[in-house]
Motif scaffolding. Structure first.
Motif, PDB file in Angstrom:
ATOM      1  N   SER A 298      -7.070  -6.009   0.086  1.00 20.26           N
ATOM      2  CA  SER A 298      -5.636  -5.994  -0.208  1.00 20.26           C
ATOM      3  C   SER A 298      -5.246  -4.641  -0.792  1.00 20.26           C
ATOM      4  CB  SER A 298      -5.289  -7.131  -1.175  1.00 20.26           C
ATOM      5  OG  SER A 298      -5.564  -8.382  -0.569  1.00 20.26           O
ATOM      6  N   GLN A 299      -5.202  -3.634   0.062  1.00 13.47           N
ATOM      7  CA  GLN A 299      -4.976  -2.248  -0.355  1.00 13.47           C
ATOM      8  C   GLN A 299      -3.677  -2.119  -1.152  1.00 13.47           C
ATOM      9  OE1 GLN A 299      -7.467  -0.202   1.020  1.00 13.47           O
ATOM     10  NE2 GLN A 299      -6.899   1.662  -0.078  1.00 13.47           N
ATOM     11  N   LYS A 300      -3.788  -1.481  -2.316  1.00 15.16           N
ATOM     12  CA  LYS A 300      -2.603  -1.170  -3.121  1.00 15.16           C
ATOM     13  C   LYS A 300      -2.078   0.203  -2.689  1.00 15.16           C
ATOM     14  CE  LYS A 300      -4.777  -1.865  -7.305  1.00 15.16           C
ATOM     15  NZ  LYS A 300      -4.817  -2.221  -8.760  1.00 15.16           N
ATOM     16  N   TRP A 301      -0.866   0.537  -3.064  1.00 12.14           N
ATOM     17  CA  TRP A 301      -0.239   1.844  -2.737  1.00 12.14           C
ATOM     18  C   TRP A 301      -0.454   2.181  -1.262  1.00 12.14           C
ATOM     19  CZ3 TRP A 301      -4.104   1.863  -6.822  1.00 12.14           C
ATOM     20  CH2 TRP A 301      -3.568   1.547  -8.067  1.00 12.14           C
TER      21      TRP A 301
ATOM     22  N   CYS B 297     -10.954 -10.888  -6.762  1.00 11.23           N
ATOM     23  CA  CYS B 297     -11.887  -9.785  -6.545  1.00 11.23           C
ATOM     24  C   CYS B 297     -13.174 -10.330  -5.910  1.00 11.23           C
ATOM     25  CB  CYS B 297     -12.208  -9.102  -7.866  1.00 11.23           C
ATOM     26  SG  CYS B 297     -13.268  -7.662  -7.633  1.00 11.23           S
TER      27      CYS B 297
ATOM     28  N   LEU C 118     -11.247   3.951  -1.900  1.00 18.38           N
ATOM     29  CA  LEU C 118     -11.538   2.676  -1.247  1.00 18.38           C
ATOM     30  C   LEU C 118     -10.769   2.648   0.061  1.00 18.38           C
ATOM     31  CD1 LEU C 118     -12.687  -0.362  -1.836  1.00 18.38           C
ATOM     32  CD2 LEU C 118     -10.315  -0.875  -2.339  1.00 18.38           C
TER      33      LEU C 118
ATOM     34  N   TYR D 115      -4.994 -10.000 -13.426  1.00 19.07           N
ATOM     35  CA  TYR D 115      -6.105  -9.050 -13.579  1.00 19.07           C
ATOM     36  C   TYR D 115      -5.810  -7.715 -12.897  1.00 19.07           C
ATOM     37  CZ  TYR D 115      -7.982  -9.469  -8.760  1.00 19.07           C
ATOM     38  OH  TYR D 115      -8.160  -9.409  -7.396  1.00 19.07           O
TER      39      TYR D 115
ATOM     40  N   ASP E  71      -3.855   6.486  -3.834  1.00 20.92           N
ATOM     41  CA  ASP E  71      -4.596   6.725  -5.086  1.00 20.92           C
ATOM     42  C   ASP E  71      -5.759   7.689  -4.838  1.00 20.92           C
ATOM     43  OD1 ASP E  71      -5.534   4.518  -3.555  1.00 20.92           O
ATOM     44  OD2 ASP E  71      -6.623   3.652  -5.241  1.00 20.92           O
TER      45      ASP E  71
ATOM     46  N   GLY F 114     -10.550  -9.248  -2.721  1.00 17.97           N
ATOM     47  CA  GLY F 114      -9.336  -8.515  -3.092  1.00 17.97           C
ATOM     48  C   GLY F 114      -9.317  -7.081  -2.594  1.00 17.97           C
TER      49      GLY F 114
ATOM     50  N   HIS G 101      -0.112  -2.797  -9.860  1.00 22.03           N
ATOM     51  CA  HIS G 101      -0.562  -3.733  -8.816  1.00 22.03           C
ATOM     52  C   HIS G 101      -0.329  -3.189  -7.406  1.00 22.03           C
ATOM     53  CE1 HIS G 101      -1.903  -6.686 -11.609  1.00 22.03           C
ATOM     54  NE2 HIS G 101      -0.746  -6.686 -12.244  1.00 22.03           N
TER      55      HIS G 101
ATOM     56  N   ARG H 167       1.911  -2.969  -1.071  1.00 18.76           N
ATOM     57  CA  ARG H 167       0.489  -3.243  -0.916  1.00 18.76           C
ATOM     58  C   ARG H 167       0.278  -4.294   0.161  1.00 18.76           C
ATOM     59  NH1 ARG H 167      -2.198  -6.191  -5.848  1.00 18.76           N
ATOM     60  NH2 ARG H 167      -4.012  -5.801  -4.535  1.00 18.76           N
TER      61      ARG H 167
ATOM     62  N   TYR I 151     -19.307  -5.245  -0.719  1.00 19.49           N
ATOM     63  CA  TYR I 151     -18.591  -6.431  -0.219  1.00 19.49           C
ATOM     64  C   TYR I 151     -19.366  -7.095   0.913  1.00 19.49           C
ATOM     65  CZ  TYR I 151     -15.140  -4.293  -3.141  1.00 19.49           C
ATOM     66  OH  TYR I 151     -14.509  -3.719  -4.222  1.00 19.49           O
TER      67      TYR I 151
ATOM     68  N   SER J 104      -4.444   4.517   1.284  1.00 20.58           N
ATOM     69  CA  SER J 104      -3.484   4.484   0.177  1.00 20.58           C
ATOM     70  C   SER J 104      -3.404   5.847  -0.497  1.00 20.58           C
ATOM     71  CB  SER J 104      -3.935   3.432  -0.836  1.00 20.58           C
ATOM     72  OG  SER J 104      -5.314   3.635  -1.158  1.00 20.58           O
TER      73      SER J 104
ATOM     74  N   ASN K  72     -10.399   1.256  -8.197  1.00 19.83           N
ATOM     75  CA  ASN K  72     -11.617   1.968  -7.841  1.00 19.83           C
ATOM     76  C   ASN K  72     -11.467   3.459  -8.105  1.00 19.83           C
ATOM     77  OD1 ASN K  72     -13.625   0.082  -6.127  1.00 19.83           O
ATOM     78  ND2 ASN K  72     -11.522  -0.594  -5.951  1.00 19.83           N
TER      79      ASN K  72
ATOM     80  N   ARG L 185      -7.728  -4.325 -11.038  1.00 24.19           N
ATOM     81  CA  ARG L 185      -8.960  -3.743 -10.520  1.00 24.19           C
ATOM     82  C   ARG L 185      -8.633  -2.453  -9.778  1.00 24.19           C
ATOM     83  NH1 ARG L 185     -13.396  -1.219  -9.307  1.00 24.19           N
ATOM     84  NH2 ARG L 185     -14.837  -2.161  -7.809  1.00 24.19           N
TER      85      ARG L 185
HETATM   86  N1  LIG Z   1      -5.531   1.571  -3.136  1.00 23.70           N
HETATM   87  C1  LIG Z   1      -6.337   0.699  -3.720  1.00 23.70           C
HETATM   88  N2  LIG Z   1      -6.215  -0.593  -3.421  1.00 23.70           N
HETATM   89  C2  LIG Z   1      -6.996  -1.514  -4.002  1.00 23.70           C
HETATM   90  C3  LIG Z   1      -7.993  -1.137  -4.926  1.00 23.70           C
HETATM   91  C4  LIG Z   1      -8.112   0.245  -5.236  1.00 23.70           C
HETATM   92  O1  LIG Z   1      -8.942   0.663  -6.033  1.00 23.70           O
HETATM   93  N3  LIG Z   1      -7.268   1.120  -4.610  1.00 23.70           N
HETATM   94  N4  LIG Z   1      -8.814  -2.106  -5.471  1.00 23.70           N
HETATM   95  C5  LIG Z   1      -8.958  -3.337  -4.699  1.00 23.70           C
HETATM   96  C6  LIG Z   1      -9.681  -4.390  -5.359  1.00 23.70           C
HETATM   97  S1  LIG Z   1     -11.379  -4.224  -5.448  1.00 23.70           S
HETATM   98  C7  LIG Z   1      -9.041  -5.522  -5.820  1.00 23.70           C
HETATM   99  S2  LIG Z   1      -9.915  -6.834  -6.427  1.00 23.70           S
HETATM  100  C8  LIG Z   1      -7.568  -5.626  -5.814  1.00 23.70           C
HETATM  101  C9  LIG Z   1      -7.028  -5.835  -7.218  1.00 23.70           C
HETATM  102  O2  LIG Z   1      -5.634  -5.878  -7.253  1.00 23.70           O
HETATM  103  P1  LIG Z   1      -4.874  -5.876  -8.636  1.00 23.70           P
HETATM  104  O3  LIG Z   1      -5.298  -4.674  -9.432  1.00 23.70           O
HETATM  105  O4  LIG Z   1      -3.427  -5.870  -8.298  1.00 23.70           O
HETATM  106  O5  LIG Z   1      -5.251  -7.141  -9.343  1.00 23.70           O
HETATM  107  O6  LIG Z   1      -6.949  -4.455  -5.288  1.00 23.70           O
HETATM  108  C10 LIG Z   1      -7.631  -3.866  -4.208  1.00 23.70           C
HETATM  109  N5  LIG Z   1      -6.812  -2.816  -3.665  1.00 23.70           N
END
Ligand SMILES: Nc1nc2c(c(=O)[nH]1)N[C@H]1C(S)=C(S)[C@@H](COP(=O)(O)O)O[C@H]1N2
Ligand SMILES: [Mo]
Length: 432
Positions: free
Chosen positions: A268-271, A157, A223, A106, A211, A265, A252, A257, A292, A209, A110, A108
């Motif tokens: 679990s900060q991406k980037w 999530c 976020l 999946y 983004d 989720g 992802h 991340r 949350y 991050s 923001n 997700r």
């Molecule tokens: N930088 C960043 N990290 C983020 C998010 C985001 O919008 N920006 N969304 C979060 C949310 S709400 C979830 S559920 C997961 C989703 O990870 P995925 O897209 O790899 O499945 O990443 C999280 N990390």
């Protein structure tokens, strides 16, 4: 409460029966078999409601079918829940693999999806705040200075299951597909925090991050959540650069991340660019008011809610899904025994038991429950149910966690943004 459950269940059955009429036509045309039919809010029976008889009068406002994802490297079975920001879920029947392939995982977001970096090894993360030594580490250094681990863990999530709330809660209407279980490779965040040296005042993390906010304003993080320092120091909380043995894809959060298993989720900060260690609970976007968070004193469904009555959602609730057969499956006439497969997981806990019912919960039978590969892995289960005759059946699944908490019939403890919804998963099948 019992009364409520009965009423809700009756409503679902009505929807299923209505849908079933359309379903027989579809089945006769041979389009149901093997196709993926994600659930809509109506529940299991909606799988049969996708098509009307060709001869039937055209419906005035035909409900829009699921919008399937078109994204490079992604399975087209994923269902788009929102396109700005991009959010897509995985229908339960696509979660049938032991390890969720990246193409089925999946999505997700923001905010905006950043452009893929050309120099992943030079990606930098900063660790600062309540630490003795501020660290700046490139991905290359992270890989060379620390010992990498690989673990199969569920990412889920915080809003997964939200669509079962009544009245509807704000946010993406996830069914059960805001979850997946992948192999993550990286280093324990704890190892990095130990090198930085936590000061006695270290209480909470704050994640940042690259983004951008949907508005494009660089001063506004889309976020920024964090976790209690104990969770940050859990050896299963990882800074990750590979997913299923491949460099972490940009969508992802690649090149780097966090994966904070068992918790929403959003932690679990991406980037990932920075972890700020704070001396108090973090208050970034996604941490405050109803985000949350769940109600402390149960609130009246649909009410506005008082932020003072809310606490941060940490461990996710127990959940189980049927991954095979798919909702809406057409089973050959004369089938008396049906093999089922699925998965179950329970946030920080493990799953003790999975049960199935073919008669709307009047009786239950235990599934064969597998063991997790490592902590935070999901548990796969199998079962064979008896179907006394041809006809229409609903199959319900429920899991019980290691502390004895069981999934309810419906999403309970309503809250404005719909967290903690872990109603039982149900599918409809038609035999003959
Ligand atoms: N930088 C960043 N990290 C983020 C998010 C985001 O919008 N920006 N969304 C979060 C949310 S709400 C979830 S559920 C997961 C989703 O990870 P995925 O897209 O790899 O499945 O990443 C999280 N990390
Ligand atoms: Mo999320």
């Amino acid at each position: 409460m019992a009364q409520n459950n009965a009423t809700k269940a009756a409503g679902d059955v009505d929807a299923i029966r209505r849908g079933f009429l359309g379903g027989t036509v579809l089945a006769a045309m041979g389009t149901i078999i093997g196709s993926v039919m994600p659930l809509s809010r109506d529940g299991a029976g909606s799988a049969y409601a996708q098509g009307a008889a060709p001869a039937a009068p055209p419906a005035p406002a035909a409900p829009k079918g699921p919008q399937h994802l078109k994204f490079p490297g992604k399975n087209e079975g994923l269902v788009v829940l929102g396109d700005r920001p991009l959010v897509a879920e995985t229908p339960e029947s696509l979660l049938d693999d032991e390890t969720t392939p990246t193409e089925k995982f999946y999505i997700r977001n923001n905010g905006q999806i950043p452009e893929e970096t050309k120099e992943p090894e030079k990606w930098k993360i900063t660790i600062d705040g309540e630490v003795n030594n501020k660290l700046e580490l490139t991905l290359g250094e992270l890989k060379s200075k620390y010992k990498a681990v690989t673990r199969r863990m569920v990412l889920e999530c915080g809003g997964n299951g939200r669509s079962a709330f009544s009245p509807p809660a704000r946010g993406n209407q996830w069914t059960n597909g805001g979850a997946g279980c992948a192999e993550w490779t990286g280093v324990p965040l704890a190892d990095v925090l130990k090198t930085a040296g936590l000061k006695p005042g270290a209480k909470y993390t704050a994640h940042y991050s690259s983004d951008l906010h949907l508005s494009g304003d660089p001063a506004k993080p889309p976020l920024s959540r964090g976790v209690r320092i104990e969770k940050a120091m859990d050896p299963n909380t990882l800074i990750v650069w590979a997913m299923n043995g491949e460099p972490l894809p940009n969508i992802h959060g690649g090149p780097v991340r966090l994966v904070v298993p068992g918790w929403p989720g959003s932690a679990s900060q991406k980037w990932l660019t920075r972890i700020w260690v704070r001396d108090k609970e973090h208050d970034g976007p996604g941490m405050t008011e109803f985000s949350y968070r769940v109600a402390i004193k149960p609130m009246v469904p649909g009410d506005k809610g008082d932020p003072a009555n809310f606490r941060i959602l940490e461990s996710m609730p127990v959940r189980s899904i049927i991954t095979n057969p798919a909702n809406g499956a057409k089973i050959p006439a004369g089938t008396k025994e049906l093999k089922l497969r699925g998965a179950a997981w329970a946030g920080d806990l493990t799953v003790k038991q999975v049960d199935l019912s073919t008669n709307a919960g009047a009786s239950w039978q235990k599934a064969e429950l597998g063991k997790p590969k490592n902590k935070y892995d999901w548990q796969r289960w199998t079962a064979t149910v008896k179907l006394p005759s041809d006809g229409y059946y609903e199959i319900w699944v429920r899991a019980t966690d290691s502390k004895g908490a069981m999934q309810p019939h419906q999403a309970a403890f309503w809250n404005p943004q719909g967290y903690g919804g872990n109603a039982m998963h149900r599918i409809a099948v038609l035999v003959g």
